[in-house]
Design a protein around this motif. Structure first.
Motif, PDB file in Angstrom:
ATOM      1  N   ALA A  22       0.834  -1.208   0.000  1.00  0.00           N
ATOM      2  CA  ALA A  22       0.000   0.000   0.000  1.00  0.00           C
ATOM      3  C   ALA A  22       0.870   1.261   0.000  1.00  0.00           C
ATOM      4  O   ALA A  22       0.578   2.225  -0.720  1.00  0.00           O
ATOM      5  CB  ALA A  22      -0.935   0.000   1.205  1.00  0.00           C
ATOM      6  N   PRO A  46      -4.728   8.314  -0.978  1.00  0.00           N
ATOM      7  CA  PRO A  46      -5.900   7.517  -0.611  1.00  0.00           C
ATOM      8  C   PRO A  46      -6.306   6.521  -1.697  1.00  0.00           C
ATOM      9  O   PRO A  46      -6.828   5.449  -1.396  1.00  0.00           O
ATOM     10  CB  PRO A  46      -6.997   8.549  -0.356  1.00  0.00           C
ATOM     11  N   ALA A  47      -6.037   6.858  -2.965  1.00  0.00           N
ATOM     12  CA  ALA A  47      -6.370   5.924  -4.044  1.00  0.00           C
ATOM     13  C   ALA A  47      -5.516   4.659  -3.952  1.00  0.00           C
ATOM     14  O   ALA A  47      -6.028   3.540  -4.072  1.00  0.00           O
ATOM     15  CB  ALA A  47      -6.177   6.590  -5.401  1.00  0.00           C
ATOM     16  N   LEU A  49      -3.970   3.511  -1.256  1.00  0.00           N
ATOM     17  CA  LEU A  49      -4.354   2.815  -0.040  1.00  0.00           C
ATOM     18  C   LEU A  49      -5.653   2.043  -0.239  1.00  0.00           C
ATOM     19  O   LEU A  49      -5.759   0.863   0.145  1.00  0.00           O
ATOM     20  CB  LEU A  49      -4.511   3.813   1.115  1.00  0.00           C
ATOM     21  N   ALA A  50      -6.624   2.665  -0.859  1.00  0.00           N
ATOM     22  CA  ALA A  50      -7.908   1.994  -1.100  1.00  0.00           C
ATOM     23  C   ALA A  50      -7.742   0.797  -2.029  1.00  0.00           C
ATOM     24  O   ALA A  50      -8.305  -0.276  -1.783  1.00  0.00           O
ATOM     25  CB  ALA A  50      -8.916   2.981  -1.691  1.00  0.00           C
ATOM     26  N   GLY A  53      -5.921  -1.904  -0.048  1.00  0.00           N
ATOM     27  CA  GLY A  53      -6.777  -2.344   1.063  1.00  0.00           C
ATOM     28  C   GLY A  53      -7.915  -3.235   0.594  1.00  0.00           C
ATOM     29  O   GLY A  53      -8.193  -4.282   1.188  1.00  0.00           O
ATOM     30  N   ILE A  54      -8.569  -2.831  -0.483  1.00  0.00           N
ATOM     31  CA  ILE A  54      -9.671  -3.647  -1.032  1.00  0.00           C
ATOM     32  C   ILE A  54      -9.135  -4.973  -1.551  1.00  0.00           C
ATOM     33  O   ILE A  54      -9.716  -6.030  -1.314  1.00  0.00           O
ATOM     34  CB  ILE A  54     -10.426  -2.865  -2.131  1.00  0.00           C
ATOM     35  N   TRP A  57      -8.285  -7.236   1.448  1.00  0.00           N
ATOM     36  CA  TRP A  57      -9.517  -7.739   2.075  1.00  0.00           C
ATOM     37  C   TRP A  57     -10.143  -8.842   1.223  1.00  0.00           C
ATOM     38  O   TRP A  57     -10.557  -9.873   1.727  1.00  0.00           O
ATOM     39  CB  TRP A  57     -10.497  -6.587   2.282  1.00  0.00           C
TER      40      TRP A  57
END
Length: 128
Positions: A22, A46-47, A49-50, A53-54, A57
């Protein structure tokens, strides 16, 4: 015959590996935005990281159950992966991964090991 050795993925290693991924994605996205002249470079963080992160998950339910088992003669992984110990040429570590390279140049990853050096050493001790 000795009891098989199980190389199970470690949740902590999974989280650490994805945190590093990330961080790289965040920096990379910001650099790309800077290179194309976007005035909102900060949105890359944030892009990135998102995105990771997605991904982490979504893949966790598959990756955290992908055990490898080593018997006296064979290393067996998820799916149809079977590697005779006599066919292993080299064992490498790459972050939390252990890479198995066979004499026929096939490559396999044992992912998210808490102690990749110990996994490598156990496999090398078992090799004929």
């Amino acid at each position: 015959m000795a009891d098989p050795v199980i190389f199970a993925p470690d949740k902590g290693a999974y989280i650490r590996t994805n945190a590093w991924l990330a961080a790289v994605a965040m920096g990379g996205a910001m650099v790309v935005l800077w290179l194309i002249g976007n005035p909102y470079i900060w949105t890359g963080a944030p892009a990135g990281l998102a995105a990771i992160g997605i991904r982490a998950w979504y893949l966790a339910s598959e990756e955290l159950v992908a055990n490898w088992e080593m018997s006296d003669t064979t290393l067996t992984g998820p799916g149809p992966r079977k590697v005779p110990l006599s066919q292993i040429q080299t064992v490498n570590t790459m972050g939390s991964f252990v890479q198995i390279v066979t004499k026929s140049a096939d490559k396999h990853l044992i992912k998210y090991q808490a102690d990749p050096a110990a996994t490598k050493a156990a496999i090398e001790r078992a090799m004929p």
